[in-house]
Design a protein around this motif. Sequence first.
Motif, mmCIF file in Angstrom:
data_model
loop_
_atom_site.group_PDB
_atom_site.id
_atom_site.type_symbol
_atom_site.label_atom_id
_atom_site.label_comp_id
_atom_site.label_asym_id
_atom_site.label_seq_id
_atom_site.Cartn_x
_atom_site.Cartn_y
_atom_site.Cartn_z
ATOM 1 N N GLY A 37 17.219 14.998 -22.039
ATOM 2 C CA GLY A 37 17.257 16.437 -22.273
ATOM 3 C C GLY A 37 15.975 17.171 -21.978
ATOM 4 N N LEU A 38 14.937 16.465 -21.522
ATOM 5 C CA LEU A 38 13.642 17.108 -21.236
ATOM 6 C C LEU A 38 13.494 17.407 -19.745
ATOM 7 C CD1 LEU A 38 11.166 14.970 -23.391
ATOM 8 C CD2 LEU A 38 12.344 17.083 -24.025
ATOM 9 N N LYS A 39 12.627 18.347 -19.440
ATOM 10 C CA LYS A 39 12.203 18.571 -18.069
ATOM 11 C C LYS A 39 11.068 17.598 -17.788
ATOM 12 C CE LYS A 39 13.164 23.554 -18.110
ATOM 13 N NZ LYS A 39 12.555 24.913 -17.951
ATOM 14 N N VAL A 40 11.207 16.797 -16.740
ATOM 15 C CA VAL A 40 10.238 15.740 -16.455
ATOM 16 C C VAL A 40 9.753 15.857 -15.008
ATOM 17 C CG1 VAL A 40 9.852 13.246 -16.364
ATOM 18 C CG2 VAL A 40 11.376 14.203 -18.110
ATOM 19 N N ALA A 41 8.443 15.760 -14.834
ATOM 20 C CA ALA A 41 7.847 15.750 -13.494
ATOM 21 C C ALA A 41 7.056 14.458 -13.326
ATOM 22 C CB ALA A 41 6.937 16.956 -13.302
ATOM 23 N N ALA A 42 7.341 13.703 -12.275
ATOM 24 C CA ALA A 42 6.700 12.407 -12.055
ATOM 25 C C ALA A 42 6.012 12.378 -10.697
ATOM 26 C CB ALA A 42 7.731 11.290 -12.149
ATOM 27 N N PHE A 43 5.267 11.308 -10.467
ATOM 28 C CA PHE A 43 4.607 11.125 -9.172
ATOM 29 C C PHE A 43 5.633 10.657 -8.143
ATOM 30 C CE2 PHE A 43 4.169 7.227 -11.643
ATOM 31 C CZ PHE A 43 4.565 6.238 -10.752
ATOM 32 N N GLN A 44 5.296 10.809 -6.885
ATOM 33 C CA GLN A 44 6.205 10.458 -5.794
ATOM 34 C C GLN A 44 6.535 8.961 -5.825
ATOM 35 O OE1 GLN A 44 5.013 10.704 -1.448
ATOM 36 N NE2 GLN A 44 6.288 12.524 -1.562
ATOM 37 N N ASN A 45 7.804 8.647 -5.701
ATOM 38 C CA ASN A 45 8.332 7.276 -5.702
ATOM 39 C C ASN A 45 8.374 6.643 -7.094
ATOM 40 O OD1 ASN A 45 8.830 7.271 -2.962
ATOM 41 N ND2 ASN A 45 6.939 6.204 -2.432
ATOM 42 N N ALA A 46 8.168 7.434 -8.141
ATOM 43 C CA ALA A 46 8.230 6.887 -9.503
ATOM 44 C C ALA A 46 9.587 6.258 -9.786
ATOM 45 C CB ALA A 46 7.941 7.983 -10.524
ATOM 46 N N SER A 47 10.645 6.882 -9.314
ATOM 47 C CA SER A 47 11.995 6.374 -9.575
ATOM 48 C C SER A 47 12.233 5.023 -8.906
ATOM 49 C CB SER A 47 13.053 7.375 -9.090
ATOM 50 O OG SER A 47 12.866 7.672 -7.719
ATOM 51 N N LEU A 48 11.453 4.715 -7.857
ATOM 52 C CA LEU A 48 11.578 3.428 -7.174
ATOM 53 C C LEU A 48 10.683 2.371 -7.818
ATOM 54 C CD1 LEU A 48 11.484 4.597 -3.442
ATOM 55 C CD2 LEU A 48 13.491 4.009 -4.796
ATOM 56 N N ASN A 49 9.587 2.811 -8.405
ATOM 57 C CA ASN A 49 8.554 1.873 -8.852
ATOM 58 C C ASN A 49 8.571 1.523 -10.335
ATOM 59 O OD1 ASN A 49 7.546 1.703 -6.259
ATOM 60 N ND2 ASN A 49 5.952 3.237 -6.572
ATOM 61 N N LEU A 50 9.227 2.328 -11.155
ATOM 62 C CA LEU A 50 9.082 2.152 -12.599
ATOM 63 C C LEU A 50 10.251 1.449 -13.275
ATOM 64 C CD1 LEU A 50 7.307 5.498 -13.591
ATOM 65 C CD2 LEU A 50 6.311 3.248 -13.163
ATOM 66 N N GLY A 51 11.151 0.886 -12.498
ATOM 67 C CA GLY A 51 12.173 0.020 -13.077
ATOM 68 C C GLY A 51 13.492 0.698 -13.410
ATOM 69 N N TYR A 52 14.467 -0.131 -13.730
ATOM 70 C CA TYR A 52 15.828 0.349 -13.968
ATOM 71 C C TYR A 52 15.939 1.185 -15.243
ATOM 72 C CZ TYR A 52 17.047 -3.078 -10.385
ATOM 73 O OH TYR A 52 17.116 -3.789 -9.214
ATOM 74 N N GLU A 53 15.219 0.793 -16.280
ATOM 75 C CA GLU A 53 15.281 1.534 -17.536
ATOM 76 C C GLU A 53 14.781 2.963 -17.336
ATOM 77 O OE1 GLU A 53 13.716 1.283 -22.197
ATOM 78 O OE2 GLU A 53 13.145 -0.272 -20.754
ATOM 79 N N TYR A 54 13.729 3.093 -16.540
ATOM 80 C CA TYR A 54 13.205 4.432 -16.249
ATOM 81 C C TYR A 54 14.214 5.222 -15.405
ATOM 82 C CZ TYR A 54 10.336 8.179 -14.310
ATOM 83 O OH TYR A 54 9.852 9.411 -13.926
ATOM 84 N N ALA A 55 14.788 4.570 -14.415
ATOM 85 C CA ALA A 55 15.764 5.249 -13.557
ATOM 86 C C ALA A 55 16.927 5.783 -14.381
ATOM 87 C CB ALA A 55 16.263 4.284 -12.482
#
Length: 264
Positions: free
Chosen positions: A130-148
């Motif tokens: 429910g939060l607005k989240v801003a991450a670094f480029q490729n974070a969704s690829l690098n930080l694992g399934y739980e993060y995704a």
Amino acid sequence: MQMKSLLFKLALFLISWGICTHLLAKPILKIAFSDNKAPYSNSTCQCGVEFEIVQTIVKNMGYELEPHFAPNKRMLLMLKSGEVDGIIGVIENKPRDNGFTTKPYIRFQNVALTLQDRHLPIESLKDLKGLKVAAFQNASLNLGYEYAYAISTASEYEEVSPQLLQNKLLYGGRTDAVIADLYIFLASNQLVKEQVNTMQKLDLHYVFPATEYVLEFHNKQFRDAFNQQLQPKNLKKIYQKLADKYFQPLMSGAVFLPMPSWMN
């Protein structure tokens, strides 16, 4: 006649000197680094924790480092095209181009950062819901399934480059949380302090384990030579020296040591 003889000898000397210099020159190793990622790599000064660690190892390999700076996504294309011999910042066991990956050479500490006056209770990745989240480029690829999965439940999610945009978004109240390496975020404060109020207090949420990175080469010979020089006995003091040099000015107290865990 004497002048011609002197000129001839001078020409021979210069030719010989040029040949010797060429023969003595170290071979070049081209490696791509993330641009604008202080205090880890900085294209302006060609310095930083990660840059200097890699530079030291490459020198010990017997090569001269030729750095290329590019956004994360661009680096993969540079490796595929042969524009560079290797790229930094590849997650261990996740090569991006079927190349040859080294042992981990550095680790980062990613955190979730929020403004303290928001009082956001983030104790696990599930709390990003429910939060607005801003991450670094490729974070969704690098930080694992739980993060995704966690970011799939966020109300808004974006990955930005350069990373200093995260500071503007958080301090400007345009996002609830940012996902970043702690020291990259703190270093970026210096670049945006004239545009947003970076004196606002932060809450740091340690919801990630340390992330270890490997270097990916397109050549097995380079990978093996890099690993051979990646020795704790040669590098432990360098990791501590660089942490004291680059991290200590950003945050008082004990600093995070960027040395990979296998070296302990």
